[in-house]
Scaffold this motif. Structure first.
Motif, PDB file in Angstrom:
ATOM      1  N   GLY A  48      -7.410  -3.115  10.984  1.00  0.00           N
ATOM      2  CA  GLY A  48      -8.322  -4.216  11.245  1.00  0.00           C
ATOM      3  C   GLY A  48      -7.725  -5.270  12.153  1.00  0.00           C
ATOM      4  N   THR A  49      -8.572  -6.155  12.626  1.00  0.00           N
ATOM      5  CA  THR A  49      -8.117  -7.215  13.532  1.00  0.00           C
ATOM      6  C   THR A  49      -7.755  -8.503  12.806  1.00  0.00           C
ATOM      7  OG1 THR A  49     -10.404  -7.898  13.904  1.00  0.00           O
ATOM      8  CG2 THR A  49      -9.460  -6.327  15.468  1.00  0.00           C
ATOM      9  N   ASN A  50      -8.174  -8.638  11.552  1.00  0.00           N
ATOM     10  CA  ASN A  50      -7.883  -9.857  10.803  1.00  0.00           C
ATOM     11  C   ASN A  50      -6.482  -9.820  10.227  1.00  0.00           C
ATOM     12  OD1 ASN A  50     -10.441 -10.907  11.241  1.00  0.00           O
ATOM     13  ND2 ASN A  50     -11.279  -9.890   9.433  1.00  0.00           N
ATOM     14  N   LEU A  51      -5.832 -10.961  10.259  1.00  0.00           N
ATOM     15  CA  LEU A  51      -4.521 -11.092   9.616  1.00  0.00           C
ATOM     16  C   LEU A  51      -4.723 -11.245   8.114  1.00  0.00           C
ATOM     17  CD1 LEU A  51      -2.765 -13.504  12.127  1.00  0.00           C
ATOM     18  CD2 LEU A  51      -2.531 -11.019  11.951  1.00  0.00           C
ATOM     19  N   ILE A  52      -3.756 -10.813   7.361  1.00  0.00           N
ATOM     20  CA  ILE A  52      -3.808 -10.904   5.906  1.00  0.00           C
ATOM     21  C   ILE A  52      -3.204 -12.240   5.486  1.00  0.00           C
ATOM     22  CG2 ILE A  52      -3.076  -9.817   3.755  1.00  0.00           C
ATOM     23  CD1 ILE A  52      -5.046  -8.148   5.502  1.00  0.00           C
ATOM     24  N   THR A  53      -3.860 -12.898   4.571  1.00  0.00           N
ATOM     25  CA  THR A  53      -3.375 -14.185   4.055  1.00  0.00           C
ATOM     26  C   THR A  53      -2.440 -13.966   2.873  1.00  0.00           C
ATOM     27  OG1 THR A  53      -5.172 -14.407   2.475  1.00  0.00           O
ATOM     28  CG2 THR A  53      -5.566 -15.281   4.703  1.00  0.00           C
ATOM     29  N   GLY A  54      -1.718 -14.998   2.551  1.00  0.00           N
ATOM     30  CA  GLY A  54      -0.864 -14.945   1.369  1.00  0.00           C
ATOM     31  C   GLY A  54      -1.663 -14.723   0.101  1.00  0.00           C
TER      32      GLY A  54
ATOM     33  N   VAL B 274      -5.967  -3.609   6.470  1.00  0.00           N
ATOM     34  CA  VAL B 274      -4.587  -4.044   6.672  1.00  0.00           C
ATOM     35  C   VAL B 274      -3.975  -3.347   7.876  1.00  0.00           C
ATOM     36  CG1 VAL B 274      -2.251  -3.992   5.673  1.00  0.00           C
ATOM     37  CG2 VAL B 274      -4.202  -4.665   4.258  1.00  0.00           C
ATOM     38  N   GLU B 275      -4.152  -2.047   7.973  1.00  0.00           N
ATOM     39  CA  GLU B 275      -3.445  -1.288   9.002  1.00  0.00           C
ATOM     40  C   GLU B 275      -4.189  -1.208  10.331  1.00  0.00           C
ATOM     41  OE1 GLU B 275      -2.296   2.425   7.238  1.00  0.00           O
ATOM     42  OE2 GLU B 275      -0.826   1.427   5.963  1.00  0.00           O
TER      43      GLU B 275
ATOM     44  N   ILE C 163       0.844  -1.199   0.000  1.00  0.00           N
ATOM     45  CA  ILE C 163       0.000   0.000   0.000  1.00  0.00           C
ATOM     46  C   ILE C 163       0.878   1.248   0.000  1.00  0.00           C
ATOM     47  CG2 ILE C 163      -1.645   1.333   1.382  1.00  0.00           C
ATOM     48  CD1 ILE C 163      -2.683  -1.525   2.352  1.00  0.00           C
ATOM     49  N   HIS C 164       1.883   1.267   0.862  1.00  0.00           N
ATOM     50  CA  HIS C 164       2.754   2.434   0.934  1.00  0.00           C
ATOM     51  C   HIS C 164       3.600   2.595  -0.325  1.00  0.00           C
ATOM     52  CE1 HIS C 164       1.501   3.564   4.890  1.00  0.00           C
ATOM     53  NE2 HIS C 164       1.594   2.307   5.258  1.00  0.00           N
ATOM     54  N   ALA C 165       4.004   1.491  -0.924  1.00  0.00           N
ATOM     55  CA  ALA C 165       4.734   1.572  -2.196  1.00  0.00           C
ATOM     56  C   ALA C 165       3.854   2.205  -3.274  1.00  0.00           C
ATOM     57  CB  ALA C 165       5.187   0.181  -2.637  1.00  0.00           C
TER      58      ALA C 165
END
Length: 133
Positions: free
Chosen positions: A102-108, A99-100, A41-43
C-alpha cells in the motif's frame, strides 16, 4: 509426530520468527512503524510455520493466507490457545497487503498491536517447539 529433520525445520522457522519479532520491537521503539508492522507479519507467519511443522510434520506454503490461519487452528487442535492464535495470525495477515504494497505509511497506533500479536505467536511457537508440543 515430527521426525528429527522436521523438528530441525521447525526450530529454523522459530529462529526466523524470533529474529523478525526482535526486529519488529526495535523498529517500533525507533519509530519505524511500517517496518515494525512488516516484521510482525513475517514473525507471525514463521511462528505458524514452526508450530504447524513440529505438530504435523509439514507446513503449507502459498499465497492464500486465509488457509494459513486455518492450518494453524487445525494443528493446534483442542488446545485452549487455538482460537486466540488463529485470530492473531488472521489479524496480522489481514494487513499484509496494506503494509507491504500500500501507499499509506503505518502509524505507531497501528504497528503496536501488530507487534503484540506477533509476540504472542512467537511465544506460543517457542513453547510448542522447544518444550515438545
Amino acid at each position: 509426530m515430527a521426525t528429527a529433520e522436521q523438528r530441525n525445520h521447525a526450530r529454523n522457522y522459530l529462529k526466523k520468527a524470533e529474529e523478525y519479532a526482535a526486529s519488529a520491537v526495535a523498529n517500533l521503539a525507533a519509530g519505524r512503524y511500517t517496518p515494525a508492522a512488516g516484521d510482525s507479519i513475517h514473525a507471525g507467519i514463521c511462528a505458524k510455520d514452526a508450530i504447524v511443522t513440529v505438530l504435523t510434520g509439514s507446513t503449507r506454503k502459498g499465497t492464500d493466507h486465509a488457509t494459513a490461519a486455518k492450518e494453524l487452528r487445525r494443528a493446534l487442535g483442542a488446545r485452549s490457545v487455538a482460537a486466540t492464535a488463529e485470530r492473531a495470525l488472521r489479524e496480522l495477515l489481514a494487513v499484509k497487503g496494506d503494509v507491504e504494497y500500500g501507499t499509506n505509511l503505518i502509524t505507531g497506533a497501528k504497528a503496536e498491536p501488530l507487534v503484540r500479536r506477533a509476540d504472542s505467536l512467537v511465544e506460543l511457537a517457542t513453547e510448542i517447539v522447544r518444550l515438545g508440543g
